[in-house]
Design an enzyme around this catalytic site. Sequence first.
Site, PDB file in Angstrom:
ATOM      1  N   LYS A 186     -64.796 -72.567 -54.383  1.00 54.15           N
ATOM      2  CA  LYS A 186     -64.418 -73.285 -55.613  1.00 54.15           C
ATOM      3  C   LYS A 186     -65.520 -74.264 -56.012  1.00 54.15           C
ATOM      4  O   LYS A 186     -65.829 -74.427 -57.202  1.00 54.15           O
ATOM      5  CB  LYS A 186     -63.088 -74.018 -55.391  1.00 54.15           C
ATOM      6  CG  LYS A 186     -61.894 -73.069 -55.426  1.00 54.15           C
ATOM      7  CD  LYS A 186     -60.644 -73.661 -54.800  1.00 54.15           C
ATOM      8  CE  LYS A 186     -59.608 -72.555 -54.619  1.00 54.15           C
ATOM      9  NZ  LYS A 186     -58.487 -72.913 -53.765  1.00 54.15           N
TER      10      LYS A 186
ATOM     11  N   ASP B 294     -53.479 -74.798 -60.929  1.00 47.73           N
ATOM     12  CA  ASP B 294     -53.020 -73.681 -60.097  1.00 47.73           C
ATOM     13  C   ASP B 294     -51.772 -73.023 -60.697  1.00 47.73           C
ATOM     14  O   ASP B 294     -51.401 -71.915 -60.305  1.00 47.73           O
ATOM     15  CB  ASP B 294     -52.667 -74.191 -58.683  1.00 47.73           C
ATOM     16  CG  ASP B 294     -53.702 -73.783 -57.648  1.00 47.73           C
ATOM     17  OD1 ASP B 294     -54.478 -72.848 -57.920  1.00 47.73           O
ATOM     18  OD2 ASP B 294     -53.721 -74.399 -56.566  1.00 47.73           O
TER      19      ASP B 294
ATOM     20  N   GLN C 270     -55.411 -77.821 -51.740  1.00 48.91           N
ATOM     21  CA  GLN C 270     -55.642 -76.604 -50.955  1.00 48.91           C
ATOM     22  C   GLN C 270     -54.525 -76.450 -49.923  1.00 48.91           C
ATOM     23  O   GLN C 270     -54.270 -77.359 -49.137  1.00 48.91           O
ATOM     24  CB  GLN C 270     -57.021 -76.689 -50.264  1.00 48.91           C
ATOM     25  CG  GLN C 270     -57.410 -75.445 -49.503  1.00 48.91           C
ATOM     26  CD  GLN C 270     -57.591 -74.231 -50.416  1.00 48.91           C
ATOM     27  OE1 GLN C 270     -58.152 -74.325 -51.511  1.00 48.91           O
ATOM     28  NE2 GLN C 270     -57.091 -73.084 -49.987  1.00 48.91           N
TER      29      GLN C 270
END
Length: 287
Positions: free
Chosen positions: A55, A122, A99
């Site tokens: 990322k 997300d 995460q």
Amino acid sequence: MIENKIVYGSEIAKEVKLNIQTSVNELKAAGKRVPHLVVLFVGNDVGSTSYVKGKENDCNEVGFIQTTHRYDDTVSEEELLNKIEALNKDPQVDGILVQLPLPKHVNENKVLFSIDPNKDVDGFHPFNVGKMLIQEETFLPCTPKGVMYILSKLGYSDLSGLKVVVIGRSNIVGKPMGQLLLNQHATVTICHSRTSNLADEVRGADIVVAAVGIPKFVQADWIKEGAIVIDVGVNRDENNKLCGDVDTQACLEKVKYITPVPKGVGPMTRAMLLENTLQSYQKREGL
Ligand code: NAP
């Protein structure tokens, strides 16, 4: 031509990233701030470390600002919630990503649900999941969004009259995948570990999306002649080599298209995270 049947998400992702890079260059040229993605990373899990690194690299490549806040796996839930609260209020932050997984003593949902839905790139916040369900514009979860992008590139945007089988019903892949396919008018069957006659379900499918997490689980004799197979799985085979949920080589003869692992859905997931971050930025800046 078997080679033409393999659909490299990695190539499509390159195009997406190039477009995003162009947008960022235009912002820079106009003297504007650029999109900023913040990642909260707890612990040192090897898989998560490589995802976070990916990322960071992606953001650098397209010219986003990227910040990773790292925590020991002893971090308290309160500390994470306080950080998210501060990031929610920060006008310079467009996307916040936690995460996963988080350590057991931290309530994962409590942390995820504390993210401002307007920065939830997300697409995991219930507010955004609900908006997806009723087809309001929102952040779509990156993996299913990436699969839909691949299908549209193959000329399958409108799925009217097509039967799709999704194998897997997780909150991050299977369930939203089914919903996005339904939103595009597919007739969707979602299968899981309690499905009886899975092979027969798959045999009826024009499009199969496998998100199971079992190496080479989907067999060639389950696949209808001319079907499209999208392999979401990321597994290790008996030789510790990366592989998907589908026995790709065996299925090649039968399929119209198939995505490989690696270089299939994974790079699209990453590209869609960048798209969502840019989308958040544009909304915040009124563009
Ligand atoms: P997950 O939460 O473990 O869900 C797996 C799903 O598969 C569950 O719904 C489970 O059914 C179902 N399943 C398990 N065994 C089955 C069987 N024998 N027959 C039928 N269904 C079965 O996994 P996930 O997070 O959705 O991820 C799935 C795979 O995709 C993993 O390999 C993961 O690494 C990969 N992944 C890839 C990306 C990417 O960007 N490429 C992103 C996310 C995930 P139950 O619900 O009944 O248990």
